[in-house]
Design an enzyme around this catalytic site. Structure first.
Site: not given
Ligand code: UD1
Ligand code: CA
Length: 450
Positions: A15, A169
């Protein structure tokens, strides 16, 4: 007790609509992930681990020696991301602090609270929550009748009733390491085909574990950056924090709304900052300075009692009691010694101006070494570039350069030399000699020392 930080930063950040990895986008000139790195390092005693994936090389390079990195080849969810760290950390740490690379406003104080709470916790999980009216896509924290955390439901899976929950969360957790590495491989796959770290909460609760939740005192810390609107919001908050800290330390900021100070900048007591001033990079400012309005200072060291009005300073050194502007430009390698006056429309690059030297109007000084108490007349130019190479200019103590002098480098002017107005100086000038004309020639020896 060893505590290790794990920062999730593999995601693309779709995004943002950017070629750059989300976590490399800067706030006040410093990349988002470096704020997270710093906060985590402050509260842990082993080198943090970053899970990277998207734009991995660029992210790794930015982190340098400050962190270890693990590459998550396919981004299969936050649970899968943490699992990548298992081979590195299993058996090597007691607690694991997990957080997100896109939450630069979370403070080291908050992480410390989380760790302290987990240290006192007989159960293996402490998580961070936030209560706010705007749930912007966060997972909802579901509690049971007795108030114990039951699970986290992601927005996509939440029932209408769960959608109304306002405890969210944050995405920061402190785990008992041994428990985490046992439990994590058991995570099931979500309806979206990802392994959600959040599902670990439900998994733990069903094993009879009590999940401890700490609520953020300042909800703005939980702002995560998913798009450039969030980026601007987070930057504004970061800016307020920095300005507020400096004001409480004794710096006057006339209009904090229009003052942009980077996280690494220091400003001494009783300095006064006018509106529309930018102090960025590794800039240090002494005491009793007056900066702005309309001033940009980047990676520059400024001493005490310095005044800078409507000017741009980059990579420069400015000693005490210097007076600059309006409309001056210090470029890389400019060094103004104590008491220098640099007036309007001047540019200095890779040059040293000795103590008390004056350069009042319309001059360019590049690759020059200038002694003390020199008068640089209006319109003086060091002609340092012959089209191919740059050449140095040396000017001794007490030299008087007449208005509109061209100093064709390489060239050197001895102590006490003078040039007449409009001279084009192509040959070295002896100490205490006056040169005039085009090209300039010596017309008389000046009485030594006068
Ligand atoms: C996540 C949480 C959500 C929380 C939110 C707060 C989960 C499933 N959900 O959602 O409950 O309210 O964060 O910000 O955890 N990332 C990786 N590898 C992956 C996926 C993500 O490194 O395979 C990293 C992303 O780069 C990011 C972080 O993890 O820095 C969070 O991932 P994102 O996809 O933004 O999760 P949210 O949908 O925000
Ligand atoms: Ca996020």
């Amino acid at each position: 007790m060893n505590v290790t930080g794990v920062v999730l930063a593999a995601g693309q950040g779709k995004r943002m609509h950017s070629k750059l990895s989300k976590v490399l986008h800067p706030l006040l000139g410093r990349e988002m992930l470096l704020y997270v790195l710093e906060a985590v390092r402050e509260v842990t005693n082993t080198q943090p681990v970053f899970v990277i994936g998207h734009e991995a090389d660029a992210v790794r390079e930015k982190l340098g020696e400050a962190a270890r990195v693990v590459v998550q080849e396919k981004q299969l969810g936050t649970g899968h991301a943490v699992l990548q760290v298992k081979p590195l950390l299993r058996g090597n740490t007691d607690l694991v602090l997990v957080t997100n690379g896109d939450m630069p406003l979370l403070t080291s104080e908050t992480y410390q609270r989380l760790i302290t709470a987990q240290k006192a916790n007989p159960d293996p999980i402490t998580m961070l929550t936030v209560e706010t009216e705007d749930p912007h896509g966060f997972g909802r924290v579901v509690r049971d009748d007795q108030g114990f955390v039951q699970c986290i439901v992601e927005e996509a899976q939440a029932t209408p009733e769960q959608m109304n929950i306002r405890e969210l969360n944050v995405g920061a957790y402190c785990f008992d390491s041994d428990w985490l590495w046992e439990a994590l491989p058991q995570l099931g796959i979500s309806p979206k085909g990802e392994y959600y770290l959040t599902d670990l909460i439900y998994q733990a609760v069903s094993e009879g574990i009590k999940v401890q939740a700490l609520c953020l005192e300042d909800p703005t810390e939980a702002i995560g950056i998913n798009n450039r609107v969030h980026l601007a919001e987070a930057e504004a908050l970061m800016r307020q924090r920095i300005n507020r800290r400096l004001m409480l330390e004794g710096v006057t900021i006339m209009d904090p709304q229009t003052t942009y100070i980077g996280p690494e900048v220091t400003v001494g007591q009783d300095s006064f900052i006018w509106p529309n001033t930018y102090l960025l990079g590794k800039t240090t400012i002494g005491e009793d300075c007056e900066l702005g309005p309309n001033t940009l200072v980047h990676d520059t060291r400024i001493g005490n009692g310095v005044k800078v009005l409507a000017s741009v300073l980059e990579n420069a050194v400015v000693e005490d009691e210097v007076n600059i502007g309006p409309f001056a430009h210090l470029r890389s390698g400019a060094h103004l010694a104590r008491g220098v006056h640099m007036g309007n429309f001047g540019e200095v690059k890779s040059s040293y101006l000795g103590p008390g030297t004056k350069m009042g109007h319309f001059s360019y000084i590049g690759d020059a070494t200038i002694g003390p108490d020199v008068n640089i007349g209006a319109g003086t130019i060091t002609c340092n570039f012959d089209g191919e190479r740059k050449h140095p200019t040396k000017i001794g103590a007490g030299v008087f350069i007449g208005s509109d002098t061209m100093l064709v480098a390489p060239i050197s002017l001895g102590d006490g030399a003078r040039t007449g107005a409009g001279s084009v100086v192509t040959k070295d000038v002896e100490p205490y000699h006056l040169v005039v004309g085009v090209p300039a020639r010596a017309i008389r020896k000046l009485i030594s020392g006068e």
